[in-house]
Design a protein around this motif. Structure first.
Motif, mmCIF file in Angstrom:
data_model
loop_
_atom_site.group_PDB
_atom_site.id
_atom_site.type_symbol
_atom_site.label_atom_id
_atom_site.label_comp_id
_atom_site.label_asym_id
_atom_site.label_seq_id
_atom_site.Cartn_x
_atom_site.Cartn_y
_atom_site.Cartn_z
ATOM 1 N N LYS A 54 0.850 -1.188 0.000
ATOM 2 C CA LYS A 54 0.000 0.000 0.000
ATOM 3 C C LYS A 54 0.884 1.236 0.000
ATOM 4 O O LYS A 54 1.571 1.525 0.974
ATOM 5 C CB LYS A 54 -0.929 -0.003 1.216
ATOM 6 C CG LYS A 54 -1.875 -1.213 1.212
ATOM 7 C CD LYS A 54 -2.836 -1.181 2.371
ATOM 8 C CE LYS A 54 -3.794 -2.377 2.317
ATOM 9 N NZ LYS A 54 -4.747 -2.375 3.456
ATOM 10 N N GLU A 56 1.727 5.339 -0.448
ATOM 11 C CA GLU A 56 1.216 6.673 -0.163
ATOM 12 C C GLU A 56 2.167 7.704 -0.759
ATOM 13 O O GLU A 56 3.385 7.499 -0.796
ATOM 14 C CB GLU A 56 1.064 6.903 1.343
ATOM 15 C CG GLU A 56 0.046 5.986 1.995
ATOM 16 C CD GLU A 56 -0.049 6.204 3.493
ATOM 17 O OE1 GLU A 56 0.829 6.912 4.048
ATOM 18 O OE2 GLU A 56 -0.984 5.687 4.125
ATOM 19 N N PRO A 109 -3.230 8.274 -0.712
ATOM 20 C CA PRO A 109 -3.063 6.989 -1.397
ATOM 21 C C PRO A 109 -3.123 7.101 -2.911
ATOM 22 O O PRO A 109 -3.125 6.089 -3.605
ATOM 23 C CB PRO A 109 -4.239 6.159 -0.859
ATOM 24 C CG PRO A 109 -5.277 7.171 -0.521
ATOM 25 C CD PRO A 109 -4.543 8.401 -0.056
ATOM 26 N N SER A 133 0.866 0.680 -5.606
ATOM 27 C CA SER A 133 0.187 -0.322 -4.790
ATOM 28 C C SER A 133 -0.054 -1.581 -5.613
ATOM 29 O O SER A 133 -0.422 -1.517 -6.786
ATOM 30 C CB SER A 133 -1.145 0.234 -4.270
ATOM 31 O OG SER A 133 -0.932 1.366 -3.449
#
Length: 472
Positions: A54, A56, A109, A133
């Motif tokens: 994930k 950012e 994100p 991601s």
């Protein structure tokens, strides 16, 4: 055999040789081994079925606002026979409106395109994305059904091996495409020797659901980053704690000069704000960080799939892949036919019926949420009087008066709402499942409601103040 023809692999008497390719199988087990691998970071996570990266991005975000003053004006109108009676009213309106732009820098994100900002040079968002991601499925997941494990002595080391009554199967990655139901996504944090840190007093009453791995597993990544830094690689990611890998943004000299020149053109070169003083303790636009979450069930797992003999490994009896399901909807050869794969992995001990009912319930909840949100959106778009879409749909945007409102009768409003809702649901249904009676009925109902709206369309009318000024 279980209901539906699925062979039970959890029984110790299961015979893998009796299973034919394509036979549905179902079983529960506590014994499994699986690893996930991120090739871009050369990172391998043991005892995990699904690994999620994930990412950012540190980005500027523009917040646009508008402040207006309240002004008054006097409007006079004439009424009565011959226009002898004149009435005067005072109304308020917005005037001297000023648009303001505020900028906030935070971790997002997703990336934000800053070219349309009011100050694109002063708040530039680099669009680099070296580590997006991504999800990584285990390709070597092995599950053991039935039997037990025996202890084998190899010198001074003791090892365990499956007994002869154990059925060993390889779990295809497609079985893990939707994850493991009832299993949490745990954040991975690397600490010394994999020992969880002592939480502070106020956090001791909160369950710690993170996973802690040994920080020694990251030494090869740190060494590779040091070698890459000597090669002027700007995308090096270093582990900075709390599960995050961080890569700072490094602008080239040419980019800095061009940015200063653009700031000079837009007049923001010397426009310093309080937030600029906090730059050393905040992120820089263009910085990237990410961390991993993993699905590693701590209890037993239940599996429902079908037998596949395409395994290249001799250490397993067969592969388990999703069941191929073909459904026919509508009439005609090849029309309305869709294929789906059903491969279920749930945490806990569940029967075939329970697994199918649980998946069906999850799909029903998602379907209801989607339809309710779509219905609320359809109601809003028909209830919004100044909606641009409706004005263009009925060619009301060509009217010169800006005070024109829409008078929509209640039956027309309901018909327009159902026209939009039935049309979108019917088309989505036919796209996913093929053309069948239900989707055709929804599209047909949308056409009927559309014809009613076309027969009784919304009518424009002028507001009261505009009507008085026009009569005057």
């Amino acid at each position: 055999e279980l209901s539906g023809g699925a062979h039970a692999l959890s029984q110790s008497k299961a015979q893998p040789n009796a299973l034919k390719e394509g036979s549905p199988v179902h079983g529960q087990t506590k014994r499994y081994s699986a690893t996930t691998y991120d090739p871009e970071m050369d990172l391998r996570i043991h005892s995990s079925f699904l690994l999620s990266r994930k990412t950012e991005y540190c980005q500027w975000e523009e917040i646009r606002g508008q402040s207006c003053e309240k002004c008054t004006r006097t409007v006079s109108s004439s009424s009565g026979s011959g226009g002898r009676e004149r009435t005067t009213t005072t109304e308020t309106y917005d005037c001297n409106c000023v648009t303001t732009f505020d900028y906030i820098k935070s971790w997002k994100p997703y990336r934000i395109n800053s070219i349309l900002f009011d100050q694109p040079a002063a708040h530039h968002n680099p669009q680099r994305d070296p580590m997006p991601s991504k999800k990584f499925l285990s390709k070597d997941a092995i599950v053991d059904f039935g039997g037990g494990r025996r202890k084998e002595m190899n010198g001074d080391a003791a090892a365990t091996a499956p007994t002869s009554s154990t059925v060993r199967a390889h779990l295809a990655p497609a079985m893990l495409r939707n994850g493991i139901r009832n299993t949490r996504q745990r954040t991975i944090k690397w600490v010394r020797n994999g020992i969880p840190p002592v939480p502070p007093f106020y956090a001791r009453w909160i369950p710690d659901r993170n996973r802690y791995d040994d920080s020694n597993d990251l030494f090869h990544i740190m060494n590779n980053n040091k070698n890459n830094s000597n090669n002027s690689n700007d995308d090096n990611f270093m582990y900075v704690g709390d599960g995050y890998f961080f890569s700072p943004y490094k602008a080239s000299n040419t980019e800095r000069i061009f940015k200063y020149f653009m700031q000079y053109l837009e007049g923001t070169l010397l426009d310093w704000q309080i937030g600029d003083l906090l730059m050393p303790i905040s992120c820089e636009a263009g910085d990237i960080r990410f961390r991993y979450t993993v699905q590693d069930p701590l209890n037993s797992i239940s599996i429902l799939g079908q037998v596949s003999s395409s395994s290249l490994s001799t250490s397993v009896d067969f592969d388990i892949e999703p069941i191929k399901v073909s459904s026919h909807s509508g009439k005609g050869t090849g029309r309305g036919r869709s294929e789906a794969e059903v491969g279920l992995v749930h945490e806990g001990i569940h029967s075939v019926q329970d697994m199918i009912i649980a998946e069906d319930r999850d799909s029903l909840y998602k379907l209801l949420i989607f339809r309710v949100i779509l219905l609320l959106w359809s109601i809003w778009i028909t209830a919004y009087r100044d909606n641009i879409l409706i004005k263009k749909l009925f060619r009301l945007h060509q009217l010169e008066s800006h005070s024109t409102n829409l008078r929509v009768l209640t039956p027309t409003r309901i018909a327009l709402t159902l026209c939009i809702w039935c049309g979108l649901v019917g088309l989505t249904w036919s796209k996913i499942w093929g053309i069948d009676l239900d989707s055709s009925m929804l599209v047909f109902a949308s056409v009927i409601f559309g014809l009613y709206v076309h027969r009784f369309p919304p009518q424009p009318f002028l507001s009261g103040n505009e009507s008085k000024m026009k009569n005057d």
